[in-house]
Write an enzyme that holds these catalytic residues in place. Structure first.
Site, mmCIF file in Angstrom:
data_model
loop_
_atom_site.group_PDB
_atom_site.id
_atom_site.type_symbol
_atom_site.label_atom_id
_atom_site.label_comp_id
_atom_site.label_asym_id
_atom_site.label_seq_id
_atom_site.Cartn_x
_atom_site.Cartn_y
_atom_site.Cartn_z
ATOM 1 C CG ASP A 133 -1.996 1.366 1.600
ATOM 2 O OD1 ASP A 133 -2.724 1.084 0.959
ATOM 3 O OD2 ASP A 133 -1.540 2.056 2.324
ATOM 4 C CD GLU B 254 -2.456 2.526 -3.115
ATOM 5 O OE1 GLU B 254 -3.951 3.249 -3.452
ATOM 6 O OE2 GLU B 254 -1.658 2.606 -2.925
#
Length: 728
Positions: A409, A462
């Protein structure tokens, strides 16, 4: 006797930094033995031989708070012993002395910790049930190099930090102690006194394998019993599932809100194994991706502010229960990807913040160590021990939980020192630039180690910027990830489809732009949770027009996603046209499936997955050139795209109409003559459409178009996609 090593007042004030030098059984300069223990509330303490149970000495009370000590008469050699304590109950209690047991940490551990390559660090730090000299208990170890003193506390010692003082282990900065008598399920924390004398808030274990159910914040000793995995076939073959040329259709799930119990409570990991797994399998997805499951104090963070990095959240059950969920996914043919968050951590007092009284895990300078947007702290990626901690954590999930992939993330926030910071609020790197060189080094090393030890898994970034070579090997200057989320595709596609159908002709470049850079990375095409929160509405309600047009647009969106090169990801609820924006505090709107339009969307997603998985031209060249070709991407006036997907087998041709009007006699060029079967039409009544189409098949005509000698004359349904395969 006089003991110059023992400062009684310092000990009672909790300032003893080397308990093994003053507690337990020690040899005196004259060769005799001397014993000392701390037993609050005791009236008498005897020293016993552990082998025979014989009382060999009565220890005198040296201080009324519970210091007992004395010389052992006659015996001149150290021997296994225990204490018999009077006053802890109606009957005497026999108690083991933690300071008679050897450390569970060895010289090789110290060496690997020092160079930051102890990738199985979770086998040494934390709380590990063990048996030493025939005595059951728990090995505790924690890294706190700047502490004056560290203790383990819990109900077992009435949270008294003087009872179980940890011993410093060499120069590693690790404190350790074997505590006899503790069992799996016991609660504990670490009591740490800083170098300046401050007693810090009680700290949870950074390596805790289980955490107390929120809002509790204690760590829990986890049962070491091995889990009997049933996924041997999957593990043997999973290298085939995560390859660049394999189909990958990911169902993204937040476990707390996929489906709730009738009383509104959370479903547990085992209940989700019973209900979620067959549902995802039935719809034809290849993988399931869980929003972060690492323990997090604030439920509304969705797991993106974790503190218990080694513990599946207790909200849904035990670590063994989570293994059941992963196991059942594998047995159903589903890979498991976890969201993993090394980008930041919350500043809760019981967590990593100022862990030993210093900025141990985070930067001291808030311009480097704090995310202003989120109010969280940033790991010090340049610190050897912090890199080791994070990489060991990544490996832990792959090792202990058989996880098949990690989606990392917020990579962009790690890569840029000025991420979401105004001028003057960030510190340039040593070259004066904005790149976080330490984070770059960490990410490269992470991927190198993960793929070296688990070559059959995948890592996914990401990363929302144009940072180059995110999914390219580190040997060629890349970051080393297997895949990268194509955030640009997601933003442009949803922006285009969110426009009024009449205005799309003026923004045609939005829907085609992604192919200009498609070959630069190995992409995943996400329609993620971030696109259905914070006022963005659900995917269905982001679509313009009447209710029928909204559904048609949604079906068209999914068709375009599956026809576009790249692996696929869809957040839960999108597959049946969730009405409400996602709310982590409630279940998805499953009652919508009583209505035909929502059933139609779900049927389409199932059929798209089936087509995608069955036809290699849709996936085998996702990450290689030559798998995609525009037939025509310039028809702005009609807002139509025509394309081919190509591979080693027969190609597919498709046309997508982004207007609300059917188009008759629409001609697209194709490279070979013959009969073309219409294998998918998003306007089929089965999906909730109006059945505009081509009667199941169409014949080519020798009319050149789009650079091809043959062409098809098609009926394009309104807001619809049609897909064709040449019939041999």
């Amino acid at each position: 006797m006089t003991d110059p090593l023992f400062d009684l007042e310092a000990f009672l004030n909790g300032d003893c930094a080397s308990p093994s030098s003053v507690l337990g059984l020690r040899t005196l300069p004259d060769g005799g033995l001397f014993a000392r223990t701390f037993a609050p509330r005791a009236r008498r303490v005897e020293l016993l031989r552990a082998d025979t149970g014989e009382a060999v000495a009565e220890l005198r009370m040296a201080h009324p708070e519970g210091i007992f000590e004395g010389v052992v008469p006659r015996l001149q050699r150290w021997f296994p012993y225990r204490f018999r304590v009077h006053g802890w109950g109606e009957a005497p209690v026999e108690a083991e002395d933690p300071y008679r047991f050897a450390s569970g940490i060895g010289e090789m551990d110290a060496h690997l910790m020092g160079e930051g390559t102890h990738y199985r660090l979770y086998e040494k730090l934390g709380a590990h049930p063990a048996v030493r000299d025939g005595v059951a208990g728990v090995d505790f170890a924690v890294w706190a190099p700047n502490a004056r003193r560290v203790s383990v506390v819990g109900p077992f010692n009435t949270w008294d930090g003087r009872r179980h003082l940890l011993r410093p282990w060499g120069s590693t900065g690790v404190w350790e102690l074997f505590v006899p008598g503790l069992l799996p399920g016991d609660l504990y924390k670490f009591e740490i006194k800083a170098k300046d004398g401050r007693l810090l808030p009680l700290k949870a274990d950074p390596f805790a394998f289980r955490c107390e159910h929120a809002p509790g914040t204690a760590s829990v000793v986890e049962d070491p019993a091995p889990y009997a995995w049933g996924d041997g076939d999957w593990m043997a073959d999973r290298w085939k599932r995560n390859r660049f040329d394999a189909p990958m259709s990911i169902y993204e799930v937040h476990l707390g809100s996929w489906r709730r119990r009738e009383d509104g409570g959370f479903m547990g990991y085992r209940e989700l194994a019973d209900e979620l797994v067959p549902y995802v399998r039935e719809l034809g997805f290849t993988h399931v991706q869980f929003l972060p499951v690492s323990e997090h104090p604030f439920y509304a963070s969705w797991g993106y502010q974790p503190l218990g990095m080694f513990a599946p959240t207790s909200r849904y059950g035990s670590p063994a229960d989570f293994k059941v969920l992963v196991d059942r996914c594998h047995q159903a043919g589903l890979g498991v990807i976890l969201d993993w968050v090394p980008a930041h951590f919350p500043a809760d007092a019981h967590g990593l913040a100022e862990f030993d009284g210093t900025h141990l895990y985070e930067h001291a300078d808030p311009r480097k160590g704090r995310h202003m947007d989120w109010g969280t702290l940033i790991y010090n990626y340049g610190r050897t021990e912090v890199q080791n901690y994070l990489i060991a954590n990544a490996l832990f999930w792959l090792d202990r939980y058989h996880v098949d992939g990690l989606r990392v993330d917020a990579v962009a926030s790690m890569l840029y020192l000025d991420y979401s910071r105004p001028q003057g609020q960030w510190v340039p790197n040593r070259y004066g630039g904005r790149e976080n060189l330490e984070a770059v080094d960490f990410l490269r090393r992470l991927n190198e180690v993960v793929y070296a030890q688990f070559p059959d898994v995948c890592t996914i970034a990401e990363e929302s910027t144009a940072w180059p070579m995110v999914s390219r090997p580190t040997s060629s200057g890349g970051l080393g990830f297997g895949f990268k989320w194509n955030m640009g595709w997601m933003h442009d596609t949803l922006g285009y489809l969110g426009r009024n159908m009449l205005h799309r002709q003026y923004h045609h470049g939005e829907i085609t732009f992604s192919m200009l850079y498609n070959d630069t990375e190995n992409f995943v095409l996400p329609l993620s949770h971030d696109e259905v929160v914070h006022g963005k509405k659900s995917l269905l309600w982001r679509m313009p027009g009447s209710r029928w047009e909204q559904f048609a647009n949604l079906r068209l969106l999914f068709a375009y996603q599956f026809l576009h090169p790249g692996k696929k990801l869809l957040f839960m609820g999108g597959e049946f046209g969730q009405d409400h924006e996602w709310d982590h505090n409630r279940s998805l709107d499953w009652d919508l499936l009583a209505h035909e339009p929502h059933q139609g969307v779900q049927r389409l997603v199932k059929d798209l997955n089936a087509l995608y998985r069955s036809d290699p031209v849709l996936f085998e060249r996702d990450c290689a050139p030559g798998g995609f070709e525009w037939i025509d991407c310039e028809d702005k006036r009609n807002s139509v795209l025509a394309l081919m997907r190509k591979g080693d087998g027969p190609f597919l041709a498709a046309a997508l109409n982004f207007t609300a009007q059917p188009l008759h006699g629409y001609r697209i060029g194709v490279p070979r003559p013959g009969r073309y079967e219409e294998i998918l039409n998003t306007d089929a009544a089965w999906y909730g459409g109006q059945n505009f189409g081509n009667g199941g098949a169409v014949e080519t005509e020798p009319i050149p178009a789009h650079g091809h000698p043959q062409s098809l004359s098609l009926t394009l349904p309104p807001l619809g996609a049609v897909v064709f395969r040449a019939v041999h």
